[in-house]
Enzyme design. Structure first.
Site, PDB file in Angstrom:
ATOM      1  N   THR A 184      16.521-105.733  39.569  1.00  0.00           N
ATOM      2  CA  THR A 184      16.273-103.644  39.086  1.00  0.00           C
ATOM      3  C   THR A 184      16.014-103.750  38.061  1.00  0.00           C
ATOM      4  O   THR A 184      17.191-103.578  37.089  1.00  0.00           O
ATOM      5  CB  THR A 184      17.076-103.378  40.208  1.00  0.00           C
ATOM      6  OG1 THR A 184      16.686-103.902  41.800  1.00  0.00           O
ATOM      7  CG2 THR A 184      16.772-101.628  40.284  1.00  0.00           C
ATOM      8  N   PHE A 186      16.126-100.362  35.827  1.00  0.00           N
ATOM      9  CA  PHE A 186      17.085 -98.769  35.692  1.00  0.00           C
ATOM     10  C   PHE A 186      16.939 -98.136  34.638  1.00  0.00           C
ATOM     11  O   PHE A 186      16.218 -98.529  33.186  1.00  0.00           O
ATOM     12  CB  PHE A 186      18.217 -99.129  35.908  1.00  0.00           C
ATOM     13  CG  PHE A 186      19.148 -99.538  37.752  1.00  0.00           C
ATOM     14  CD1 PHE A 186      19.176 -98.519  38.302  1.00  0.00           C
ATOM     15  CD2 PHE A 186      19.282-100.586  37.567  1.00  0.00           C
ATOM     16  CE1 PHE A 186      19.846 -98.936  39.526  1.00  0.00           C
ATOM     17  CE2 PHE A 186      19.675-101.323  38.903  1.00  0.00           C
ATOM     18  CZ  PHE A 186      19.634-100.271  40.283  1.00  0.00           C
TER      19      PHE A 186
END
Length: 291
Positions: A184, A186
């Site tokens: 992921t 961010f």
């Protein structure tokens, strides 16, 4: 604890950093990796994260923007331009999934595991091997907190190592995700942009724009990046104002607005747009090229 994927932090080492989710969420992991000296501030929703910044309850915010397995995070592209905040950095977290249960519980005792809906299919092979059924939870870290007080020996949770550590759960298996590349990205959000910084591994500029209502406007707007040798790493569209005819675009490019070739590309883009707003100029994470 999962080894951080994020490079050494260049962010403030004191203050509070807001994130969406419970303590132990992967967003919390991103905060620990990127800003280890800051106090994490869990928030219920992304809107609450932004509100914490606006009220001064938080000094920075950590927001997920995209994942290598399931794509972009819903609503983030809409919220960022409206937030009034600026992107000051990026951080990457490898989504390592651990199976956890109450202390003393063996894996053979588990009948079901609870986790956020997106995690369950990512560990499908492991769950099938042990004949454990999955049950969707609103939040994996929240499910870990609930398990810790429930006393349910037949229930496990899929979450981060950090969630197990915080809630006193025992990790029965680590890295059970089907795909090891699951990561992921961010965005670290602050109140003010700092255009003076230059990253050792290059710069990223993020902006949103709306094209003018003329034929082939998007094609023409994008031409300036090609002719000036600017690499566009992300371009996504989404509707604004509930209208099929009002489309806003979100883009990442490599480079700094002060770079001559980026300046020329943005000037050409402005000619074909009715709106152009730069929402972030920040150093590229050195691990970006490894994802």
């Amino acid at each position: 604890m999962t080894a951080p994927l994020t490079a050494p932090s260049t962010f403030p080492r004191t203050g509070k950093i807001a994130f969406q989710g419970d303590l132990g969420a992967y967003s919390h992991q991103a905060c620990v990796d990127a800003c280890p000296g800051m106090e994490p501030l869990p928030c219920r929703t992304f809107e609450d994260v932004i509100a914490a910044m606006r009220t001064g309850a938080a000094d920075l915010a950590m927001l997920p923007v995209e994942n290598t397995t399931y794509g972009r995070v819903a609503d983030i592209h809409r919220l960022l331009p409206e937030s009034g905040l600026k992107i000051i950095g990026e951080a990457f977290v490898r989504v390592h999934i651990s199976l956890m249960a109450l202390p003393g519980v063996e894996i053979q005792e588990l009948e079901k595991v609870r986790a956020h809906l997106v995690l369950l299919p990512q560990a499908a092979s492991f769950l099938s091997k042990y004949n454990i059924r999955g049950e969707a939870a609103a939040d994996s870290a929240g499910a870990a907190a609930e398990l810790a007080v429930s006393g349910e020996r037949s229930t496990g949770v899929l979450a981060s190592d950090l969630a197990a550590e915080i809630n006193g759960l025992n990790i029965l298996a680590r890295h059970i995700e089907d795909h090891a590349h699951n990561t992921t990205r961010f965005l670290v959000m602050g109140h003010e942009a700092d255009l003076t910084r230059r990253g050792d591994h290059g710069m990223i500029t993020t902006f949103v724009f709306q094209v003018r209502n003329i034929p082939a406007a998007l094609y023409k707007a994008m031409g300036g990046f090609a002719t000036n040798g600017v690499n566009m790493t992300k371009l996504e569209s989404y509707m604004v104002g509930g209208s099929f005819t009002a489309t806003q675009f979100y883009a990442d490019i490599e480079g700094h607005p002060d770079d001559a070739h980026v300046q020329r590309a943005l000037e050409e883009l402005r000619y074909f747009t009715s709106k152009l707003e730069i929402i972030g100029v920040y150093p590229a994470d050195p691990l970006r090229s490894e994802i």
